[in-house]
Write an enzyme that holds these catalytic residues in place. Structure first.
Site, PDB file in Angstrom:
ATOM      1  N   GLY A  48       0.832  -1.205   0.000  1.00  0.00           N
ATOM      2  CA  GLY A  48       0.000   0.000   0.000  1.00  0.00           C
ATOM      3  C   GLY A  48       0.858   1.242   0.000  1.00  0.00           C
ATOM      4  CG  ASN A  49      -0.367   4.612  -1.551  1.00  0.00           C
ATOM      5  OD1 ASN A  49      -1.027   5.478  -0.991  1.00  0.00           O
ATOM      6  ND2 ASN A  49      -0.849   3.916  -2.571  1.00  0.00           N
ATOM      7  NE  ARG A  50       5.328   6.735   4.474  1.00  0.00           N
ATOM      8  CZ  ARG A  50       5.460   6.225   5.690  1.00  0.00           C
ATOM      9  NH1 ARG A  50       4.495   6.384   6.578  1.00  0.00           N
ATOM     10  NH2 ARG A  50       6.539   5.546   6.016  1.00  0.00           N
TER      11      ARG A  50
END
Ligand code: C5P
Length: 223
Positions: A29-31
């Site tokens: 995933g990512n932020r």
């Protein structure tokens, strides 16, 4: 009139990150917090637009009066968007879609044994580019988060993805961007148009961007 200039317009938006399953308990995933997307959805709704969000997992809750369809992965987001893309007037892609996903997700939890492991990844579809390539595309708005030369890269993406408008922000250096409460945007459109929206709170920036979207949408057939 800023309160009604998008009255009745159907806006489809993507928001938040995507999660690409590795196994039943892990993901890539990512932020992305989805803050900018939710703030923009609210600003567009305030101008009379009928907003539907296709949302990846975020802790933010959907503003009142806005439809939300929850998804996890890029492929789920793509399917949810393509099922509705022919029936919208504007498409705004704020989601931070994972560029790659594991080739296949394991059915059961992977066990650790070897000291090293290799994950095979495959490219995800570009949802925004697919919508912009429809035979009669909606007015399309994209974002570009760049660590260097935002204007150059954003101008390139505007042309490559055939967008109506792109909003670029510099990430990595200084305030603004992912997980921050403030941001600044450089907005570009075809034929060399540009407008800088200086550093401000995400809700204020979302309003300024909604102003520009409404303004460019009104002139959509002129360029
Ligand atoms: O090419 P890049 O990922 O920088 O483009 C960013 C823009 O494209 C954002 O508006 C993002 O929401 C959209 N995008 C998308 N699907 C992808 C990758 C990016 O809709 N797979």
């Amino acid at each position: 009139d800023a309160r009604t200039d998008l009255a009745g317009r159907r806006v489809l938006m993507t928001v938040g990150p995507t999660r690409e399953a590795i196994d039943p308990v892990r993901f890539i995933g990512n932020r992305s917090s989805g803050k900018m997307g939710y703030a923009l959805a609210e600003a567009l709704r305030a101008r009379g637009a009928r907003v539907t969000l296709i949302a990846g997992p975020t802790s933010a809750s959907a503003p009142v009066g806005i439809n939300r369809v929850d998804v996890e992965s890029a492929l789920e987001m793509e399917a949810a968007v393509m099922a509705r893309a022919a029936d919208c007037d504007l498409f705004v892609a704020t989601a931070a879609v994972a560029d790659y996903r594991p080739v296949c997700a394991a059915d059961s939890k992977l066990k650790k044994s070897a000291d090293e492991m290799t994950l095979r990844l495959v490219r995800n579809p570009d949802i925004l580019a697919r919508v912009a390539a429809l035979p009669t595309p909606p007015f399309t708005v994209g974002f570009a988060a760049e660590t260097e030369d935002p204007e150059g890269y954003a101008r390139g993406k505007l042309a490559a993805k055939r967008l109506s408008l792109i909003a670029a922000n510099r990430v990595g250096a200084g305030p603004g961007g992912f997980e921050s409460d403030e941001n600044a945007l450089l907005c570009l459109w075809p034929d060399g148009g540009r407008r800088e929206l200086p550093l401000m709170s995400k809700p204020a920036l979302a309003k300024a961007l909604a102003d520009l979207i409404a303004e460019r949408y009104a002139k959509r057939d002129a360029t």
